[in-house]
Design a protein around this motif. Structure first.
Motif, PDB file in Angstrom:
ATOM      1  N   TYR A 121      -5.349   7.096  10.501  1.00 50.47           N
ATOM      2  CA  TYR A 121      -5.098   7.208   9.067  1.00 50.47           C
ATOM      3  C   TYR A 121      -4.709   8.640   8.700  1.00 50.47           C
ATOM      4  O   TYR A 121      -3.739   8.880   7.987  1.00 50.47           O
ATOM      5  N   ASP A 153      -1.111   9.389   9.949  1.00 51.95           N
ATOM      6  CA  ASP A 153      -0.019   8.622   9.344  1.00 51.95           C
ATOM      7  C   ASP A 153       0.037   8.713   7.837  1.00 51.95           C
ATOM      8  O   ASP A 153       1.097   8.595   7.245  1.00 51.95           O
ATOM      9  N   ARG A 154      -1.113   8.875   7.193  1.00 52.21           N
ATOM     10  CA  ARG A 154      -1.141   8.674   5.751  1.00 52.21           C
ATOM     11  C   ARG A 154      -1.431   9.910   4.917  1.00 52.21           C
ATOM     12  O   ARG A 154      -1.210   9.894   3.713  1.00 52.21           O
ATOM     13  N   THR A 155      -1.980  10.963   5.518  1.00 54.88           N
ATOM     14  CA  THR A 155      -2.369  12.087   4.667  1.00 54.88           C
ATOM     15  C   THR A 155      -1.348  13.216   4.759  1.00 54.88           C
ATOM     16  O   THR A 155      -0.576  13.306   5.715  1.00 54.88           O
ATOM     17  N   VAL A 156      -1.363  14.067   3.740  1.00 56.80           N
ATOM     18  CA  VAL A 156      -0.473  15.230   3.729  1.00 56.80           C
ATOM     19  C   VAL A 156      -0.828  16.152   4.890  1.00 56.80           C
ATOM     20  O   VAL A 156       0.055  16.712   5.543  1.00 56.80           O
ATOM     21  N   PHE A 157      -2.146  16.275   5.174  1.00 58.20           N
ATOM     22  CA  PHE A 157      -2.547  17.127   6.297  1.00 58.20           C
ATOM     23  C   PHE A 157      -1.947  16.618   7.606  1.00 58.20           C
ATOM     24  O   PHE A 157      -1.404  17.384   8.401  1.00 58.20           O
ATOM     25  N   TYR A 194       0.672  14.763   7.973  1.00 59.98           N
ATOM     26  CA  TYR A 194       2.117  14.955   7.871  1.00 59.98           C
ATOM     27  C   TYR A 194       2.493  16.376   8.297  1.00 59.98           C
ATOM     28  O   TYR A 194       3.391  16.585   9.123  1.00 59.98           O
ATOM     29  N   ARG A 203       2.545  14.160  -2.975  1.00 62.71           N
ATOM     30  CA  ARG A 203       1.108  14.193  -2.678  1.00 62.71           C
ATOM     31  C   ARG A 203       0.348  13.461  -3.774  1.00 62.71           C
ATOM     32  O   ARG A 203       0.617  13.651  -4.960  1.00 62.71           O
ATOM     33  N   VAL A 211      -3.513  12.087   0.034  1.00 58.71           N
ATOM     34  CA  VAL A 211      -2.637  11.110   0.677  1.00 58.71           C
ATOM     35  C   VAL A 211      -1.177  11.489   0.486  1.00 58.71           C
ATOM     36  O   VAL A 211      -0.769  11.982  -0.564  1.00 58.71           O
ATOM     37  N   PHE A 212      -0.409  11.280   1.540  1.00 59.17           N
ATOM     38  CA  PHE A 212       1.026  11.507   1.510  1.00 59.17           C
ATOM     39  C   PHE A 212       1.687  10.321   0.804  1.00 59.17           C
ATOM     40  O   PHE A 212       1.494   9.177   1.198  1.00 59.17           O
ATOM     41  N   ARG A 250       4.251   8.161   0.495  1.00 62.88           N
ATOM     42  CA  ARG A 250       5.447   7.713   1.201  1.00 62.88           C
ATOM     43  C   ARG A 250       6.328   6.846   0.301  1.00 62.88           C
ATOM     44  O   ARG A 250       7.535   6.785   0.495  1.00 62.88           O
TER      45      ARG A 250
END
Lengths: 335, 414
Positions: free
Chosen positions: A200, A203-207, A209, B280, B284-285, B287
């Motif tokens: 998670y 794939d999903r967090t800004v960190f 990324y 952001r 969470v990014f 997307r």
């Protein structure tokens, strides 16, 4: 039959072929040897449980190594981080008398903090002095092991113990067994949760990324305003924390004390596990299970079929070899 | 001298590599007599070695088990004088400017006495005067009986210097012409396979000061072009301005290394640079927003394939660049910093990129353009300055200065 299955067949043939020749040369029966390898690892509930114990012990440091890899960093210090985590859990756990639902999370956190600090230190050295993390993490392994063995040989040594180890942890702090009378504990589901959490995070967090950006395209990441030093500290810190938590689960689940010999090199085998799992947290779970079978089955092969220790190592090496070369094998059979 | 022209991805470099022997043809045969020398678009030189070591690599004169340095020097000197390509045999390649490196690569191929000399985009990074000098050398070589095949985008050079032209499009040869009997427009038509794409028209704006950095001033609603030969301090200028204006739309020089993560999808690449602001949500990014922005960029720039999930590394250079430029212009930034925004992309993609930049300017954006390509400077810029040897010259309104003057300033004339 697809190429992937044909490649798997070829890989099995290589292991069986070369392995058999090695066993024959050493005067052992290859059929017996391989039967023991799989029987010893998967034959009944107890054996499967022990295989999963090995899987768990490899899974933590492998996930740690993988997260560093994804940031483009080569952490070969998982072994030292694991020792530091175990040391923190063991030394604090020996004097902590609290109910299990408090002490267990606390001690796992202590292990993660100690391992994480050890990893983050290598990250700091890289960020501040551009010190190559391959060298620093490798050297910090030695420091961790010697530091731990000094402490449990002297200041932290239990008066009751004959070996270099801490006192035994109170029962409340032991990780609950999953299967009665085996060493399989709650450590396995915790490791699986960590794997899911990492997936998670990546794939999903800004960190995640930003971490992957630094790993895959450092120059583009820098231009996108991502500080590589900050990512190095965070990635190696997180990497060490996961390995350190793994060390704590060995103390809390298996040894119930800290002993300098808590790891037979899990932190190093973990590098191979992470690579075989392509540094993907979920694939690493499968890779760790494969290595768990090997670790546990190898003992049975040696004991049950009389295959000499060195030949067992040959078979283990062969398996790692074909796993590492699987992409090449797949391409070869595709032609 | 024979020119092989075509848009990016038409198959020119592939054909050259097949002819040279670097690639195996899937079908068909190559007939050749004698040997071929290939001068690469991105020079293939050992940077840490000296000039003579590069020229003689693999063919060093030996004395027992050591290299005969005296003989090696003599050979390289003689070769350089014979072809009028002056170089210092002892210079380390990494210290040499681009034009000289090209001479080294040329010498290395000439040392092997080729009957055919193949040059892939040799003028891409040369100043006008250096291009002139290169073509003089090539003409002399052709007169001595070496067949020269030159792959290029620059049709003006083709018309001026070559005798024959072959045009490729989508992997096929679509036209063969005698240069003397054709025109630049005719060649361009054959390359594109139709009418040339038009660049958007500029409208009147009321420029207001936006950025001023030492002597450089960029106003909103205008494009300032910095002309110059590569390696005259443009990279330092770019980095300095990027530091001063952190929220600028950035189009870096090397899209594959500095702008994109090639293994990622188009959508994830669109978010790069604003992953902590626009994309952001808590930790969470986001997307979803990245995907919808990617879709609008794909629409506006006509990106192929039209899939936000396609790994960006599988796109052609032109389509990759459309994403980089689209990302820089997303959200209507007040300032855009562009370094060679159409480098190495085909005419169609370049027209789209240039049109979107002009539209941004029309809408009041301040744009600073750094380019080695004078054509591009004159298509885009409202005002032009020349950078030479780390110094930035005065700004000229485009209509008050001609190309010859700019070309002269680029080589250090005062």
């Amino acid at each position: 039959m697809t190429g992937r299955w044909r490649a798997a067949g070829l890989a099995a043939a290589i292991v069986a072929g070369v392995g058999s020749i090695a066993m024959l040369a050493a005067g052992a029966n290859p059929i017996d040897g391989f039967a023991q390898l799989f029987g010893g690892a998967l034959g009944d509930v107890d054996e499967l449980a022990e295989t999963l114990v090995q899987t768990t012990a490899l899974l933590f440091p492998a996930l740690g190594v993988a997260i560093a890899f994804r940031a483009g960093l080569f952490n070969i210090g998982a072994e030292g981080q694991l020792v530091m985590g175990g040391l923190a859990a063991g030394s604090i756990g020996a004097v902590l008398t609290l109910p299990g639902y408090v002490s267990i999370p606390l001690l796992l956190m202590a292990g993660a903090l100690a391992g994480g600090g050890w990893g983050a230190f290598a990250g700091f050295l890289r960020a501040r002095f551009a010190a190559n993390e391959v060298i620093t993490t490798l050297m910090l392994n030695v420091v961790a092991t010697l530091f731990a063995s000094y402490l449990v040989g002297g200041p932290l040594k239990s008066p009751a113990a004959t070996a270099s180890e801490t006192a035994i942890l109170p029962h409340a702090s032991w990780l609950p067994e999953l299967v009665r009378d085996t060493r399989l504990t709650l450590a396995l589901p915790i490791a699986l949760l960590v794997a899911l959490g990492l997936r998670y995070l990546l794939d999903r967090t800004v960190f995640g990324y930003e971490l992957r950006a630094v790993g895959e395209a450092p120059e583009a990441a820098r231009r996108a305003g991502i500080a590589p030093g900050r990512i190095a500290i965070a990635a190696l810190g997180l990497s060490g924390a996961i390995a350190g938590m793994g060390g704590a689960t060995i103390v809390l689940g298996i040894l119930h004390r800290f002993n300098v010999a808590l790891s037979p090199g899990y932190g190093f085998i973990a590098i191979a596990v992470a690579l075989v799992g392509n540094c993907d947290p979920i694939a690493i779970v499968a890779a760790a299970f494969a290595f768990g079978i090997l670790q546990n089955g190898a003992l049975a092969m040696q004991a049950g079929a009389g295959v000499p220790r060195d030949i067992v190592a040959v078979v283990e090496g062969l398996v790692i070899f074909v796993l590492a070369g699987r992409q090449y094998l797949t391409r070869t059979v595709a032609r | 001298m024979h020119a092989l022209v075509g848009e990016n991805g038409a198959g020119k470099s592939t054909l050259a590599n097949v002819a040279f022997g670097g690639l195996h043809p899937d079908a068909g045969t190559i007939e050749r007599t004698g040997t071929i020398g290939l001068v690469h678009q991105h020079f293939e030189l050992a940077e840490r070695l000296r000039v003579w070591e590069n020229v003689l690599l693999g063919r060093e004169p030996c004395r027992f088990w050591t290299i005969d340095r005296e003989q090696a020097h003599a050979r390289v000197r003689e070769l350089a004088t014979r072809h009028g390509l002056e170089v210092d045999p002892d210079a380390a390649v990494e210290t040499l400017p681009v034009a000289v490196r090209q001479r080294v690569e040329l010498l290395r191929e000439l040392e092997r006495d080729p009957t055919v000399l193949l040059l892939d985009e040799p003028t891409a990074t040369l100043a006008p005067a250096e291009t002139e000098a290169l073509f003089t050398t090539l003409t002399q070589l052709a007169e001595r009986g070496i067949a020269i095949l030159i792959i290029t985008h620059k049709l003006a050079d083709v018309v001026r210097f070559t005798q024959r032209v072959t045009v490729m499009r989508a992997g096929r040869i679509v036209a063969r012409m005698e240069t003397a009997q054709t025109t630049l427009d005719e060649i361009a038509h054959a390359m594109v396979g139709g009418d040339l794409p038009q660049v958007a028209a500029r409208t009147a704006t009321t420029p207001a000061p936006y950025l001023s950095f030492q002597d450089l001033e960029v106003r909103s609603g205008e494009i300032v072009g910095i002309a110059g030969v590569e390696g005259n301090g443009q990279t330092a200028l770019f980095d300095a301005i990027a530091q001063i204006v952190p929220d600028a739309g950035i189009i870096p020089q090397d899209r594959q290394r500095e702008a994109l993560v090639l293994g990622w999808s188009i959508a994830d690449n669109v978010a790069l640079g604003r992953q902590r602001t626009r994309y952001r949500r808590g930790i969470v990014f986001d997307r979803k927003t990245a995907r919808s922005d990617a879709i609008s960029i794909i629409e506006r720039f006509d990106v192929r394939p039209r899939s936000v999930d396609a790994p960006i590394g599988t796109l052609s250079g032109g389509n990759q660049q459309k994403i980089v430029v689209g990302r820089a212009l997303e959200g209507r930034p007040r300032f855009v910093l562009a370094y060679q925004p159409t480098r190495g992309i085909d005419i169609g993609a370049a027209a789209i990129v240039q049109s979107r930049l002009i539209e941004a300017r029309n809408a009041g954006c301040a744009i600073l353009l750094i380019s080695f390509d004078l054509d591009e400077i004159f298509v885009l810029a409202d005002r032009i300055a020349v950078m030479y040897s780390g110094r930035l010259g005065p700004l000229f309104p485009r209509d008050s200065i001609d190309r010859a003057r700019i070309g002269a300033l680029m080589t250090g004339a005062t």
